[in-house]
Design a protein around this motif. Structure first.
Motif, PDB file in Angstrom:
ATOM      1  N   ILE A 293       0.846  -1.217   0.000  1.00 28.86           N
ATOM      2  CA  ILE A 293       0.000   0.000   0.000  1.00 28.86           C
ATOM      3  C   ILE A 293       0.875   1.259   0.000  1.00 28.86           C
ATOM      4  O   ILE A 293       0.605   2.228  -0.719  1.00 28.86           O
ATOM      5  N   LEU A 294       1.959   1.219   0.790  1.00 28.05           N
ATOM      6  CA  LEU A 294       2.861   2.386   0.845  1.00 28.05           C
ATOM      7  C   LEU A 294       3.417   2.685  -0.547  1.00 28.05           C
ATOM      8  O   LEU A 294       3.457   3.840  -0.985  1.00 28.05           O
ATOM      9  N   LYS A 295       3.825   1.621  -1.246  1.00 27.45           N
ATOM     10  CA  LYS A 295       4.428   1.827  -2.574  1.00 27.45           C
ATOM     11  C   LYS A 295       3.394   2.352  -3.557  1.00 27.45           C
ATOM     12  O   LYS A 295       3.702   3.179  -4.414  1.00 27.45           O
ATOM     13  N   LYS A 296       2.162   1.866  -3.395  1.00 29.84           N
ATOM     14  CA  LYS A 296       1.074   2.357  -4.265  1.00 29.84           C
ATOM     15  C   LYS A 296       0.932   3.883  -4.137  1.00 29.84           C
ATOM     16  O   LYS A 296       0.644   4.570  -5.106  1.00 29.84           O
ATOM     17  N   TYR A 297       1.157   4.386  -2.935  1.00 27.99           N
ATOM     18  CA  TYR A 297       1.039   5.839  -2.711  1.00 27.99           C
ATOM     19  C   TYR A 297       2.365   6.577  -2.932  1.00 27.99           C
ATOM     20  O   TYR A 297       2.461   7.766  -2.649  1.00 27.99           O
TER      21      TYR A 297
END
Ligand code: 5RP
Length: 218
Positions: free
Chosen positions: A59-63
């Motif tokens: 999720i962090l990488k998605k953002y």
């Protein structure tokens, strides 16, 4: 659902506890997903994040938020995470999302642990939520027998292999009146990687999302 709104309130309030140009640690789960969403709006103000699970990292990488390995960090960090239950002594049960081991490691090294929850997680007595244990697979039968001796009912969590390649047992009906004693007893069983009781490294601050906004407990 209203609980999700309460989780969001707590998640947004946690932004107030993040220092500029710092690296923060974060947990896993739905409340943390709301926190990551909130964090993404100020992502240029932080250096990055130490993640407690593959899911959180995804999720962090998605953002577009940078993820760091804990072993490469020498600065002090603030840790933001949620919980499954918290009592009035700020002792916590965690691990509903099976990420308890890395969560406990990051919480333990953090200078400040901010716990973000919705109102339903606050309890007078721990133990209604089954206590998660991450264990080495070969130890399952042995640990199940020992848990029966401690008065609990162990249940194998089907279909879950943790990020560390282990399995999860959820323990029902355990007497958690003295969390530190139980944490010690369970930790002493060979094969236990982590017990989801956070009675040594308790949160320093709890942000509780509820009907009228966010309640703060120190
Ligand atoms: C993951 C956890 C979570 O913090 C806990 O299960 C709470 O999750 P949610 O925010 O989805 O209610 O311990 O291992």
């Amino acid at each position: 659902m209203i609980l999700n709104t309460y989780k969001k309130y707590a998640a947004i309030a946690a932004l107030n506890y993040i220092s500029f140009d710092s690296i923060i640690g974060i947990g896993s789960g739905s409340t943390i997903s709301y926190f990551i969403q909130a964090l993404s709006t100020i992502k240029d103000r932080v250096i990055g994040v130490i993640s407690s699970s593959y899911n959180t990292t995804f999720i962090l990488k998605k953002y577009g938020i940078k993820v760091f390995d804990l072993n490469t960090i020498s600065t002090s960090i603030t840790y933001i995470d949620s919980a499954d239950e918290i009592n009035n002594n700020m002792e916590v049960v965690k691990g509903g999302g099976a990420a308890l081991t890395k969560e406990k490691i990051i919480a333990s090294v953090s200078k400040k642990f901010v716990c973000i929850i919705d109102k339903t997680k606050q309890v007078n007595k721990l133990g209604f939520f089954p206590l998660p244990l991450e264990i080495i697979p070969i130890s399952y039968s042995y640990i199940a027998q020992e848990i029966f001796k401690l008065g609990g009912i162990p249940k194998y969590r089907r279909g879950i292999i943790t990020d560390n390649g282990n399995i999860i047992i959820d323990v029902y009906d355990l007497n958690l009146e003295f969390p530190i004693l139980m944490e010690n007893k369970i930790n002493s069983l060979p094969g236990v990687v982590s017990v989801g009781l956070f009675s040594y490294r308790k949160p320093d601050l709890i942000l509780i999302g509820a009907k009228n906004g966010v309640e703060i407990i120190k």
